[in-house]
Design a protein around this motif. Structure first.
Motif, short mmCIF file in Angstrom:
data_model
loop_
_atom_site.label_atom_id
_atom_site.label_comp_id
_atom_site.label_asym_id
_atom_site.label_seq_id
_atom_site.Cartn_x
_atom_site.Cartn_y
_atom_site.Cartn_z
N VAL A 132 42.07 33.97 40.61
CA VAL A 132 42.10 35.11 39.68
C VAL A 132 42.53 34.62 38.30
O VAL A 132 43.53 33.91 38.18
N VAL A 133 41.74 34.99 37.30
CA VAL A 133 42.05 34.69 35.90
C VAL A 133 42.51 35.99 35.25
O VAL A 133 41.72 36.93 35.10
N ARG A 134 43.76 36.04 34.88
CA ARG A 134 44.35 37.25 34.31
C ARG A 134 44.57 37.06 32.81
O ARG A 134 45.16 36.07 32.39
N GLU A 135 44.11 38.01 32.02
CA GLU A 135 44.40 37.97 30.58
C GLU A 135 45.90 38.19 30.42
O GLU A 135 46.47 39.11 30.99
N ILE A 171 39.30 34.96 27.13
CA ILE A 171 39.60 34.95 28.57
C ILE A 171 38.32 34.94 29.38
O ILE A 171 38.23 34.29 30.43
N MET A 172 37.29 35.63 28.91
CA MET A 172 36.00 35.61 29.60
C MET A 172 35.40 34.20 29.57
O MET A 172 34.87 33.72 30.58
N ARG A 173 35.48 33.57 28.42
CA ARG A 173 34.92 32.23 28.30
C ARG A 173 35.61 31.26 29.26
O ARG A 173 34.95 30.45 29.94
N THR A 191 37.16 46.16 36.46
CA THR A 191 37.03 47.15 35.40
C THR A 191 37.48 48.52 35.91
O THR A 191 37.86 48.66 37.09
N LYS A 192 37.47 49.48 35.04
CA LYS A 192 37.69 50.89 35.41
C LYS A 192 37.05 51.76 34.34
O LYS A 192 37.63 52.72 33.83
N SER A 193 35.83 51.40 34.01
CA SER A 193 35.15 52.06 32.89
C SER A 193 34.69 53.47 33.21
O SER A 193 34.26 54.20 32.31
N ASN A 194 34.80 53.89 34.48
CA ASN A 194 34.46 55.27 34.80
C ASN A 194 35.61 56.22 34.48
O ASN A 194 35.41 57.44 34.41
N GLY A 195 36.81 55.69 34.27
CA GLY A 195 37.95 56.54 33.99
C GLY A 195 38.66 56.22 32.69
O GLY A 195 39.29 57.09 32.08
N VAL A 240 35.63 33.30 41.52
CA VAL A 240 36.58 33.52 40.43
C VAL A 240 36.54 35.00 40.07
O VAL A 240 35.47 35.60 40.02
N VAL A 241 37.71 35.57 39.84
CA VAL A 241 37.83 36.98 39.45
C VAL A 241 38.55 37.02 38.11
O VAL A 241 39.56 36.33 37.91
N VAL A 242 38.03 37.81 37.16
CA VAL A 242 38.68 37.94 35.87
C VAL A 242 39.11 39.39 35.67
O VAL A 242 38.36 40.32 35.99
N GLY A 243 40.32 39.58 35.17
CA GLY A 243 40.83 40.93 34.99
C GLY A 243 41.76 41.02 33.80
O GLY A 243 42.29 40.01 33.31
N SER A 244 41.99 42.23 33.36
CA SER A 244 42.92 42.47 32.26
C SER A 244 44.35 42.20 32.72
O SER A 244 44.60 41.91 33.90
N ASN A 245 45.28 42.31 31.81
CA ASN A 245 46.67 41.99 32.09
C ASN A 245 47.21 42.78 33.29
O ASN A 245 47.76 42.21 34.24
#
Length: 362
Positions: A132-135, A171-173, A191-195, A240-245
């Protein structure tokens, strides 16, 4: 014969079990350095943390960051104690280090080690092995907001999430480059772009833009609630998983749980450009309920040391240390109470150090 390279490491045991697992990691690191012979360590210890706060009113001295700036890396134990509010302890020590030194990548392996049993029925080491890659510098943990009319019926509390294009792109790069080297060549975005109607659609847009530059990496995205469920039902899916803080923080505690124990989980706070020192720490807390009992699991701290070795340019030594951890768990059968065993911190550490002589040189 060339002289051994010397790495200057700032050591901050911090609080609670940090004072038990950090010495374990230092012993393991010195042992693997002695076996390798091409490098050695110079450790400087800093007595900062909640005890320091209770004595001085600060988690670290006013010039603490300047003291750390010149080191090759920082090894941190744990931060936090019931005597000091959590937001005081974290914002007084851990978070200033991460942000001042632009450690914007929080890298957390989720790996079921040999010899450890997952709570997920029928899952083995081949099923749970992803990263997991966390910002680590902005997002939901941005220090922006405030309180108005405190203590009245009209009280207002605002906490702002701040996402910058620079922060999200970098962080995406990093995550895409890591996924490109991963055997599964797959990157999943949380993500959680539906909410969440502004920051998460922006996160998704940048993810799609970056994906176009990496056509060789398979991509998918899940809303955070569905993704958490999929960690449990389909852990083998992930590379690999990328996510916000915030999302990365929550997901990796869940990841540690499915990998057997939060006591084994390591992390690296990286400044990929190496303009500043990076910091290595287990993801567990200070565990005041077991502090001083000598039963804390040192694996997370020692594994964090293995990640530090890789960052310092010694990947073979890092792999050897991780192999020794697995050997101690699987072949020697030594486990601390959180893993269902009865070993003390000292016994677990000794088993790992002795295992260094029993594993093949990678």
């Amino acid at each position: 014969m060339a002289s051994a390279q010397v790495h200057r490491i700032a050591v901050i045991p911090g609080d609670g079990i940090g004072h038990e697992v950090v010495p374990a990691a230092l012993e393991a690191l010195e042992a693997v350095a002695a076996l390798d012979g091409s490098f050695r360590f110079a450790f400087d210890r800093f007595p900062w943390g909640c005890d320091h706060y209770l004595e001085t009113g600060r988690m670290m001295p006013p010039d603490g960051l300047e003291q750390l700036r010149g080191y090759d890396a920082i090894l941190l134990g744990a931060v936090g104690h019931p005597s000091v509010p959590d937001h005081v302890s974290l914002w007084g020590l851990l978070l200033p280090i991460r942000r001042t030194f632009e450690q914007y990548v929080n890298l957390r392996p989720v790996k079921l080690l040999r010899g450890v049993t997952s709570p997920l029925r029928g899952r083995g080491p081949d099923d749970i092995d992803f990263v997991v890659v966390r910002e680590n510098n902005e997002g939901e943990y941005s220090n922006a907001g405030g309180r108005l009319f405190a203590g009245t019926p009209h009280e207002i509390v605002v906490q702002e999430s701040i996402f910058t294009r620079r922060g999200v792109e970098r962080i995406m790069r990093f995550a895409f480059e890591l996924a490109r080297r991963h055997p599964k060549r797959r990157l999943t975005s949380a993500t959680k772009s539906n909410g969440i109607s502004y920051t998460m659609p922006f996160w998704d847009e940048v993810f799609r833009e970056m994906a176009a530059r990496y056509p060789d990496v398979a991509t998918d995205q899940f809303h955070i609630d569905a993704l958490a469920a999929r960690f449990v039902t389909h852990p083998h899916h992930f590379g690999v998983v990328v996510g916000s803080n915030l999302f990365g923080d929550i997901l990796t505690d869940l990841g540690a749980a499915i990998a057997g124990s939060i006591g084994i989980a390591p992390s690296a706070n990286l400044n990929p450009e190496r303009q500043y020192p990076s910091m290595f720490e287990p993801i567990h807390g200070s565990a005041p309920d077991i502090a001083g009992k000598g039963i804390a699991n040192p694996v997370g701290q020692i594994w964090s040391g293995a990640m530090m070795l890789e960052h310092l340019g010694h990947p073979r030594a890092g792999r050897r240390l991780l192999a020794a951890i697995e050997h101690a768990l699987a072949e020697r059968g030594v486990k601390t109470p959180d893993l269902g065993g009865s070993a003390t911190t000292r016994e677990m550490t000794q088993a790992i150090v002795r295992s260094l002589d029993e594993v093949p040189d990678p």
